[in-house]
Motif scaffolding. Structure first.
Motif, short mmCIF file in Angstrom:
data_model
loop_
_atom_site.label_atom_id
_atom_site.label_comp_id
_atom_site.label_asym_id
_atom_site.label_seq_id
_atom_site.Cartn_x
_atom_site.Cartn_y
_atom_site.Cartn_z
N ASN A 119 0.86 -1.19 0.00
CA ASN A 119 0.00 0.00 0.00
C ASN A 119 0.89 1.23 0.00
O ASN A 119 1.54 1.55 0.99
N GLN A 140 0.14 4.40 -0.13
CA GLN A 140 -0.28 5.52 0.71
C GLN A 140 0.25 5.34 2.13
O GLN A 140 0.71 6.29 2.77
N ALA A 141 0.19 4.10 2.65
CA ALA A 141 0.75 3.84 3.97
C ALA A 141 2.26 4.03 3.98
O ALA A 141 2.83 4.57 4.93
N GLU A 166 -3.86 -3.13 3.01
CA GLU A 166 -3.35 -2.24 4.05
C GLU A 166 -2.25 -2.98 4.81
O GLU A 166 -2.43 -4.12 5.23
N ALA A 186 0.56 -2.46 7.97
CA ALA A 186 1.07 -1.63 9.06
C ALA A 186 2.58 -1.54 8.94
O ALA A 186 3.25 -2.54 8.69
#
Length: 246
Positions: free
Chosen positions: A112, A114-115, A234, A236
Motif C-alpha cells: 500500500n 499511501q501507507a 493495508e 502496518a
C-alpha cells in the motif's frame, strides 16, 4: 504523485529470454510485468511517471506509449551508456520537485503506497526503503572457526534477512548525492549517505513481493491470480532505522 520506474537494465539473470525482450516486458499470465506494475501504481494514486530506459528501450516505449491507457502521463529518459540503478535520476534534475517514488521495473507487489508514503512523511529524511523478509537457503555446510578449530557447524541452514524490495520514497534533495552522467548504483548511494550520517528509514512489508528477475519468482508469478481491480492491501509499517555508525 510522481514515480520513477527503472527499466534500463539488461536482465542478465533471465537470459536467454531477455535477449529479445527487456525484463520489464517479460510476460506474467499474458501481460507484461510493467503493465501489471503500472496498474498497481495507478490504483495507489500515481499519475505522473518517468520510465528510465536503455537496453531495448524502444520496445518499452512502444508498449507503454504516453500512459493514456492507464490514465497516467508517462515520459521517458534514454541512457546512451548504463548509469546504474540510481544514476538515471540525474537526468531528471528539475523534474522531481517534491516527494517521489522510485520503483524497479521488474517487481510485483501489493504494498500500500499511501501507507508507505505516510510513514516516510511522518519520519522525515531523504530516503525510505520498502523492505521484505526473505529466507535464503545455503547449499553448503557452514562452520565457524577460531584459530583453525571448528566451534560451530550447521548443515545447509536457512537464513532470514531483511532485503530491499526495490521500492523507495525519496526527496528531491537526494539527487544532490548523485554525481552527474556517471554510473552510480543504489549501493553507492547508501554508502555515501551512511558516510555523511544521513538517516535512512525502512518500512517492512509483510505482503506479496516478487522480484521477476529471479527465475524462481518469475515462475511463481505465473501461478498467482492477478485481479487488476482489487485494492492494495493495508499494511502496518514495521520500522527499522538504518543510521551511520557513530
Amino acid at each position: 504523485m510522481k514515480t520513477v520506474i527503472q527499466c534500463g537494465g539488461k536482465g542478465t539473470r533471465l537470459l536467454p529470454y531477455t535477449m529479445v525482450l527487456p525484463k520489464p516486458l517479460m510476460p506474467v499470465q499474458g501481460k507484461p510485468v510493467l503493465e501489471l506494475l503500472l496498474t498497481w501504481l495507478r490504483r495507489n494514486g500515481a499519475g505522473e511517471c518517468f520510465i528510465t530506459t536503455g537496453y531495448l528501450g524502444h520496445l518499452i516505449r512502444a508498449v507503454c506509449g504516453d500512459g493514456g491507457r492507464w490514465a497516467m502521463q508517462i515520459d521517458y529518459t534514454e541512457e546512451s551508456e548504463p548509469l546504474g540503478t540510481v544514476g538515471a535520476l540525474d537526468l531528471l534534475r528539475g523534474k522531481l520537485d517534491k516527494t517521489f517514488l522510485m520503483v524497479n521495473g521488474d517487481i510485483l507487489t501489493d504494498l500500500n503506497l499511501q501507507a508507505f508514503l505516510a510513514f516516510h512523511n511522518q519520519h522525515g529524511g531523504l530516503l525510505t526503503i520498502a523492505t521484505a523478509r526473505r529466507e535464503i537457503r545455503i547449499d553448503f555446510g557452514m562452520l565457524d572457526e577460531v584459530n583453525s578449530r571448528v566451534v560451530r557447524f550447521k548443515e545447509k541452514p536457512t537464513l532470514t534477512h531483511i532485503v530491499s524490495t526495490g521500492i523507495y520514497a525519496m526527496e528531491p534533495a537526494i539527487i544532490d548525492q548523485i554525481p552527474p552522467r556517471v554510473p552510480f548504483g543504489f549501493d553507492n548511494l547508501m554508502h555515501a549517505m551512511l558516510r555523511e550520517g544521513l538517516p535512512v528509514r525502512t518500512f517492512l512489508h509483510n505482503g506479496l513481493w516478487l522480484d521477476i528477475g529471479r527465475i524462481e519468482d518469475f515462475h511463481k508469478a505465473q501461478q498467482l491470480g492477478w485481479d487488476d481491480g482489487s485494492p492494495a492491501f493495508e499494511q502496518a509499517p514495521v520500522p527499522f532505522d538504518t543510521v551511520a555508525a557513530a
